[in-house]
Design a protein around this motif. Structure first.
Motif, PDB file in Angstrom:
ATOM      1  N   ARG A  60      -1.522   8.577  -7.402  1.00 12.99           N
ATOM      2  CA  ARG A  60      -1.169   7.240  -7.864  1.00 12.99           C
ATOM      3  C   ARG A  60      -0.504   6.410  -6.769  1.00 12.99           C
ATOM      4  NH1 ARG A  60       1.494   8.186 -13.869  1.00 12.99           N
ATOM      5  NH2 ARG A  60      -0.372   9.063 -14.872  1.00 12.99           N
ATOM      6  N   LEU A  61       0.050   7.095  -5.786  1.00 14.88           N
ATOM      7  CA  LEU A  61       0.853   6.395  -4.786  1.00 14.88           C
ATOM      8  C   LEU A  61       0.058   5.342  -4.010  1.00 14.88           C
ATOM      9  CD1 LEU A  61       3.713   6.207  -3.736  1.00 14.88           C
ATOM     10  CD2 LEU A  61       3.128   7.913  -1.992  1.00 14.88           C
ATOM     11  N   PRO A  62      -1.166   5.656  -3.507  1.00 12.82           N
ATOM     12  CA  PRO A  62      -1.910   4.618  -2.773  1.00 12.82           C
ATOM     13  C   PRO A  62      -2.192   3.384  -3.625  1.00 12.82           C
ATOM     14  CG  PRO A  62      -2.856   6.784  -2.372  1.00 12.82           C
ATOM     15  CD  PRO A  62      -1.864   6.951  -3.477  1.00 12.82           C
ATOM     16  N   GLY A  63      -2.548   3.592  -4.876  1.00 11.95           N
ATOM     17  CA  GLY A  63      -2.822   2.461  -5.748  1.00 11.95           C
ATOM     18  C   GLY A  63      -1.584   1.633  -6.015  1.00 11.95           C
ATOM     19  N   GLN A  64      -0.448   2.316  -6.224  1.00 12.00           N
ATOM     20  CA  GLN A  64       0.798   1.588  -6.460  1.00 12.00           C
ATOM     21  C   GLN A  64       1.208   0.804  -5.221  1.00 12.00           C
ATOM     22  OE1 GLN A  64       3.371   4.814  -7.601  1.00 12.00           O
ATOM     23  NE2 GLN A  64       2.810   4.667  -9.766  1.00 12.00           N
ATOM     24  N   LEU A  65       0.996   1.402  -4.042  1.00 11.87           N
ATOM     25  CA  LEU A  65       1.356   0.715  -2.799  1.00 11.87           C
ATOM     26  C   LEU A  65       0.452  -0.500  -2.582  1.00 11.87           C
ATOM     27  CD1 LEU A  65       3.117   0.674  -0.296  1.00 11.87           C
ATOM     28  CD2 LEU A  65       1.451   2.170   0.846  1.00 11.87           C
ATOM     29  N   ALA A  66      -0.842  -0.336  -2.862  1.00  9.36           N
ATOM     30  CA  ALA A  66      -1.769  -1.462  -2.707  1.00  9.36           C
ATOM     31  C   ALA A  66      -1.404  -2.592  -3.672  1.00  9.36           C
ATOM     32  CB  ALA A  66      -3.203  -0.986  -2.952  1.00  9.36           C
ATOM     33  N   TRP A  67      -1.019  -2.259  -4.905  1.00  9.40           N
ATOM     34  CA  TRP A  67      -0.618  -3.265  -5.887  1.00  9.40           C
ATOM     35  C   TRP A  67       0.647  -3.986  -5.421  1.00  9.40           C
ATOM     36  CZ3 TRP A  67      -1.864  -6.372  -9.522  1.00  9.40           C
ATOM     37  CH2 TRP A  67      -0.947  -6.840 -10.441  1.00  9.40           C
ATOM     38  N   TYR A  68       1.582  -3.223  -4.867  1.00 11.44           N
ATOM     39  CA  TYR A  68       2.818  -3.836  -4.367  1.00 11.44           C
ATOM     40  C   TYR A  68       2.516  -4.814  -3.228  1.00 11.44           C
ATOM     41  CZ  TYR A  68       7.037  -4.383  -1.601  1.00 11.44           C
ATOM     42  OH  TYR A  68       8.064  -4.923  -0.876  1.00 11.44           O
ATOM     43  N   LEU A  69       1.685  -4.380  -2.277  1.00  9.56           N
ATOM     44  CA  LEU A  69       1.384  -5.249  -1.127  1.00  9.56           C
ATOM     45  C   LEU A  69       0.595  -6.482  -1.550  1.00  9.56           C
ATOM     46  CD1 LEU A  69       0.487  -2.539   1.535  1.00  9.56           C
ATOM     47  CD2 LEU A  69       2.566  -3.936   1.416  1.00  9.56           C
ATOM     48  N   LYS A  70      -0.315  -6.302  -2.495  1.00  9.83           N
ATOM     49  CA  LYS A  70      -1.114  -7.439  -2.955  1.00  9.83           C
ATOM     50  C   LYS A  70      -0.253  -8.490  -3.633  1.00  9.83           C
ATOM     51  CE  LYS A  70      -4.810  -8.650  -6.174  1.00  9.83           C
ATOM     52  NZ  LYS A  70      -5.726  -8.148  -7.225  1.00  9.83           N
ATOM     53  N   GLU A  71       0.663  -8.048  -4.492  1.00  7.67           N
ATOM     54  CA  GLU A  71       1.460  -8.991  -5.263  1.00  7.67           C
ATOM     55  C   GLU A  71       2.730  -9.435  -4.559  1.00  7.67           C
ATOM     56  OE1 GLU A  71       0.226 -10.339  -7.758  1.00  7.67           O
ATOM     57  OE2 GLU A  71      -1.482  -8.996  -7.992  1.00  7.67           O
ATOM     58  N   SER A  72       3.150  -8.714  -3.528  1.00  4.24           N
ATOM     59  CA  SER A  72       4.406  -9.035  -2.860  1.00  4.24           C
ATOM     60  C   SER A  72       4.198  -9.525  -1.435  1.00  4.24           C
ATOM     61  CB  SER A  72       5.312  -7.789  -2.844  1.00  4.24           C
ATOM     62  OG  SER A  72       5.450  -7.238  -4.123  1.00  4.24           O
ATOM     63  N   MET A  73       2.962  -9.736  -1.029  1.00  2.00           N
ATOM     64  CA  MET A  73       2.690 -10.164   0.333  1.00  2.00           C
ATOM     65  C   MET A  73       3.541 -11.383   0.687  1.00  2.00           C
ATOM     66  SD  MET A  73      -0.872 -11.569   1.956  1.00  2.00           S
ATOM     67  CE  MET A  73      -0.600 -13.218   1.353  1.00  2.00           C
ATOM     68  N   GLY A  74       4.082 -11.354   1.888  1.00  2.00           N
ATOM     69  CA  GLY A  74       4.942 -12.442   2.320  1.00  2.00           C
ATOM     70  C   GLY A  74       4.280 -13.790   2.200  1.00  2.00           C
ATOM     71  N   PHE A  75       5.022 -14.741   1.695  1.00  2.00           N
ATOM     72  CA  PHE A  75       4.573 -16.122   1.505  1.00  2.00           C
ATOM     73  C   PHE A  75       3.433 -16.240   0.487  1.00  2.00           C
ATOM     74  CE2 PHE A  75       6.514 -16.040   5.718  1.00  2.00           C
ATOM     75  CZ  PHE A  75       7.468 -17.028   5.557  1.00  2.00           C
ATOM     76  N   ARG A  76       3.249 -15.186  -0.318  1.00  2.00           N
ATOM     77  CA  ARG A  76       2.209 -15.271  -1.352  1.00  2.00           C
ATOM     78  C   ARG A  76       2.496 -16.434  -2.301  1.00  2.00           C
ATOM     79  NH1 ARG A  76       1.212 -13.554  -6.614  1.00  2.00           N
ATOM     80  NH2 ARG A  76      -0.982 -13.027  -7.007  1.00  2.00           N
ATOM     81  N   GLY A  77       3.793 -16.566  -2.683  1.00  2.00           N
ATOM     82  CA  GLY A  77       4.137 -17.639  -3.605  1.00  2.00           C
ATOM     83  C   GLY A  77       3.777 -19.005  -3.054  1.00  2.00           C
TER      84      GLY A  77
END
Length: 393
Positions: A60-77
């Protein structure tokens, strides 16, 4: 042109492009650390960095990390807001899969709201029987315990303000699911079923009853709904004095947008004028169980899953309110009538908790769009006991 001078300018230009490229690569990572982006993600809850636990599956770790990076990417907001602002300026919805734009209104598109509005999938006879048998079993089970049972349906914004929905969302002839269910229960049962659609539509010329940028009713809509509920309760509790306009104070506010504006990435841009209602100083308010003042969320409602309220002068000894986000704005008004009340955010029927509390009244409130996605069921206890109390079993 001087060849050496041209070469020098070209090198400076290439260096500048290189630095810009490197800055673009590094900035999102640095923002993850320093949080420079002034605009938060349109997600209501930030995605936490995945924590490694020896007991958890590493798969589960790779998927959770990918989800974190996708939604938390810098300046995403900021990127989402910029894209949304461009889309808005072009006259389209920034989130067409989730939100329908019909200025000044925004309408929800998920949870099959538009299918419900267009009446493309009416209830089958078997589905209507399922809802009826579920409600009847609950009513019988509660009656055995001395509890009154009121079912309340809050209409979709699209139902009350159908004239504001874009005309290309055409409607098929025939009743909506809510209209089907109301008619079916009225002709086949004695259940107390309160559809608030007609009441709200009758009052929508008095004031705006739903938020422009949120799926929920506003203070005016909630107060109209409260009065209809309270007046229905008078059949069982005739001492109830339903609040009226004289019991309220009004305050105008300009607030950030609601849940639909957030889905668009424009929560801070789509400001909305609000008329906030509060109990007048002459009305004794209820409190939370710890004695603290009643608070509630008006927009982008998240609310608390379970809490209790107190109102010593309430006309109803005890109540349990099974509710969703539409029940949030009812709290300050309705809770005044209940000496003790337990408010539970659920679409289930928590029979064990109700059996332990034995309230004199159970209100089950749900929003209309849930009729498109829910398949109601009861616990084996409610279905099989046929109303037997715990002491009977």
């Amino acid at each position: 042109m001087d060849a050496p001078a041209t070469t020098a300018r070209s090198r400076r230009w290439n260096r500048a492009l290189t630095w810009v490229f490197l800055a673009a690569l590094v900035a999102p990572t640095l923002d993850l650390i320093f949080k420079w982006d002034p605009y938060p993600s349109p997600l209501r809850d930030p995605v936490p960095f995945p924590s490694f636990r020896a007991t958890a599956s590493l798969r589960r770790l790779p998927g959770q990390l990918a989800w974190y990076l996708k939604e938390s990417m810098g300046f995403r907001g900021s990127l989402v807001r910029t894209r949304a602002s461009i889309a808005w300026s072009l006259g389209v919805s920034p989130a067409p899969e989730s939100v329908v734009r019909a200025d000044p209104w925004l309408f929800l598109r998920t949870e099959r709201v538009i299918d419900d509005f267009r009446r493309v999938e009416p209830f089958t006879e078997a589905q209507l029987q399922g809802w009826r048998s579920t409600f009847e079993a609950r009513a019988a089970w509660l009656a055995k315990r001395g509890s009154h049972y009121l079912i309340v349906v809050a209409p979709n914004k699209e139902t009350v303000y159908a004239d504001a929905v874009p005309r290309w969302f055409t409607r098929l002839p025939g009743p909506s699911r809510l209209e089907q269910l109301k008619q079916y229960l009225a002709t086949t049962t004695n259940l107390d079923f309160l559809d608030l659609s007609a009441t709200l539509m009758a009052h929508k010329t008095d004031a705006r009853l739903y938020h422009f940028t949120d799926t929920h009713w506003n203070d005016n809509g909630a107060f109209v709904a409260y009065r209809a509920i309270s007046e229905r309760l008078e059949q069982w509790f005739p001492r109830i004095r339903t609040l009226d306009a004289r019991d309220l104070t009004h305050e105008m506010q300009l607030t950030p947008g609601g849940d639909l504006a957030r889905m668009c990435g424009l929560k801070r841009d789509r400001l909305e004028p609000q008329e906030w209602l509060s109990l007048s100083p002459t009305v004794i308010p209820s409190t939370f169980a710890d004695g603290s003042p009643i608070t509630f969320e008006r927009m982008d409602v998240r609310g608390r899953q379970l809490f209790e309220t107190r109102s010593p002068s309430g006309e109803v000894p005890s109540a349990t309110i099974l509710r969703d986000s539409f029940g949030e704005a009812l709290i300050p008004y309705l809770s005044r009538h209940f000496q003790t009340a337990t408010w539970i955010w659920t679409y289930d029927f928590p029979s064990e908790l109700i059996d332990a509390q034995r309230p004199r009244l159970v209100i089950e409130e749900l929003v209309e769009r849930k009729l498109m996605v829910l398949e109601p069921t009861n616990s084996a206890t409610v279905e099989s006991s046929e109303g037997n109390t715990a002491s009977d079993q």
